[in-house]
Design a protein around this motif. Structure first.
Motif, PDB file in Angstrom:
ATOM      1  N   TYR A   1      -5.267   7.669  -2.323  1.00 41.20           N
ATOM      2  CA  TYR A   1      -4.375   7.491  -1.177  1.00 41.20           C
ATOM      3  C   TYR A   1      -4.425   8.681  -0.224  1.00 41.20           C
ATOM      4  CZ  TYR A   1      -0.220   5.823   1.299  1.00 41.20           C
ATOM      5  OH  TYR A   1       0.645   5.368   2.249  1.00 41.20           O
ATOM      6  N   HIS A   2      -4.392   9.875  -0.769  1.00 40.66           N
ATOM      7  CA  HIS A   2      -4.424  11.107   0.024  1.00 40.66           C
ATOM      8  C   HIS A   2      -5.512  12.024  -0.517  1.00 40.66           C
ATOM      9  CE1 HIS A   2      -0.836  10.681   2.509  1.00 40.66           C
ATOM     10  NE2 HIS A   2      -0.222  10.158   1.469  1.00 40.66           N
TER      11      HIS A   2
ATOM     12  N   ALA B   1       0.842  -1.202   0.000  1.00 41.34           N
ATOM     13  CA  ALA B   1       0.000   0.000   0.000  1.00 41.34           C
ATOM     14  C   ALA B   1       0.876   1.250   0.000  1.00 41.34           C
ATOM     15  CB  ALA B   1      -0.936  -0.004   1.195  1.00 41.34           C
ATOM     16  N   ASP B   2       1.976   1.216   0.744  1.00 39.79           N
ATOM     17  CA  ASP B   2       2.888   2.365   0.796  1.00 39.79           C
ATOM     18  C   ASP B   2       3.732   2.487  -0.463  1.00 39.79           C
ATOM     19  OD1 ASP B   2       2.012   3.130   3.304  1.00 39.79           O
ATOM     20  OD2 ASP B   2       3.593   2.014   4.354  1.00 39.79           O
TER      21      ASP B   2
ATOM     22  N   ASN C   1      -5.109   8.675   6.367  1.00 39.37           N
ATOM     23  CA  ASN C   1      -4.705   9.749   5.465  1.00 39.37           C
ATOM     24  C   ASN C   1      -5.805  10.787   5.255  1.00 39.37           C
ATOM     25  OD1 ASN C   1      -2.194   8.630   5.080  1.00 39.37           O
ATOM     26  ND2 ASN C   1      -2.750   7.587   3.208  1.00 39.37           N
TER      27      ASN C   1
ATOM     28  N   THR D   1      -5.154   2.566   6.421  1.00 38.85           N
ATOM     29  CA  THR D   1      -4.274   3.553   5.802  1.00 38.85           C
ATOM     30  C   THR D   1      -5.083   4.680   5.177  1.00 38.85           C
ATOM     31  OG1 THR D   1      -2.688   1.799   5.325  1.00 38.85           O
ATOM     32  CG2 THR D   1      -2.420   3.847   4.110  1.00 38.85           C
ATOM     33  N   LEU D   2      -6.115   4.318   4.475  1.00 39.47           N
ATOM     34  CA  LEU D   2      -6.978   5.296   3.814  1.00 39.47           C
ATOM     35  C   LEU D   2      -7.610   6.254   4.823  1.00 39.47           C
ATOM     36  CD1 LEU D   2      -8.088   5.735   0.869  1.00 39.47           C
ATOM     37  CD2 LEU D   2     -10.100   4.516   1.640  1.00 39.47           C
TER      38      LEU D   2
ATOM     39  N   GLY E   1       0.788   1.895  -3.884  1.00 40.15           N
ATOM     40  CA  GLY E   1      -0.468   2.625  -3.764  1.00 40.15           C
ATOM     41  C   GLY E   1      -1.633   1.730  -3.406  1.00 40.15           C
ATOM     42  N   LEU E   2      -2.658   2.360  -2.852  1.00 38.32           N
ATOM     43  CA  LEU E   2      -3.836   1.614  -2.396  1.00 38.32           C
ATOM     44  C   LEU E   2      -4.631   1.012  -3.545  1.00 38.32           C
ATOM     45  CD1 LEU E   2      -5.184   3.892   0.455  1.00 38.32           C
ATOM     46  CD2 LEU E   2      -4.178   1.633   0.668  1.00 38.32           C
TER      47      LEU E   2
ATOM     48  N   PRO F   1      -5.545  -1.772   4.071  1.00 36.63           N
ATOM     49  CA  PRO F   1      -5.690  -0.618   3.183  1.00 36.63           C
ATOM     50  C   PRO F   1      -6.699   0.412   3.690  1.00 36.63           C
ATOM     51  CG  PRO F   1      -6.224  -2.659   2.008  1.00 36.63           C
ATOM     52  CD  PRO F   1      -5.859  -3.017   3.401  1.00 36.63           C
TER      53      PRO F   1
END
Length: 170
Positions: A135-136, A16-17, A74, A70-71, A20-21, A67
């Motif tokens: 992602y962001h 994921a990092d 962010n 993380t999402l 990317g997601l 994921p």
């Protein structure tokens, strides 16, 4: 299935990092769908351990908690708890599909139900992942918590610029 999910969580976090997601989640959807579809042709327990246990466990991990955690991290700062609760509500809501799955098993058999699941998941999930997941927030010109126009508050103290007196020594 759950053991494999847990074992692959660090791999998913790394991917994921790094890639990317969206790519990670699309790969997970393909692996999960493949595992489910192959489960329909199972004829002995070892086959199910491999297809449903390993492949589906890996695929589910690639589109599951790692994921989404993380999402959420962010995208949300002030309302992060609420965002997490909505994501996990969605996880629980998935159990609402069990009656439909039971009806499908009764109607078309368990083998065909696995195949249908393996075909429907990518048709539904891949477009959602590609068109919705970012992602962001800055990827969509937004800031955390849906704000726009004001600066995103730093999550860590800002570093002061260091002045090096003797670069040769440093």
């Amino acid at each position: 299935h759950i053991l494999v999910y847990g074992l692959f969580a660090p791999v998913v976090g790394y991917m994921a990092d790094r890639v990317g997601l969206r790519k990670t989640m699309v790969l997970g959807t393909v692996i999960l769908s493949f595992g489910l579809a192959l489960s329909g042709w199972g004829s002995h327990p070892g086959h199910f351990y491999l297809t449903f246990g390993v492949l589906s466990g890996i695929g589910l991990c690639f589109i599951g908690s790692v994921p989404f955690t993380t999402l959420i991290q962010n995208w949300f700062e002030k309302k992060r708890g609420l965002a997490f609760s909505i994501v996990f509500f969605g996880n629980g809501l998935a159990f609402g599909f069990y009656p439909a799955i039971a009806w499908m098993i009764d109607s078309i058999g368990w083998r065909n139900t696995f195949l249908v699941e393996g075909l429907v998941l990518p048709v539904v999930l891949i477009p959602l992942i590609l068109f919705v997941v970012r992602y962001h927030p800055r990827d969509k010109g937004l800031l955390r918590d849906g704000r726009s126009g004001e600066k995103d508050p730093p999550s860590a103290p800002a570093r002061k610029e260091m002045r090096i007196m003797d670069p040769a020594w440093a």
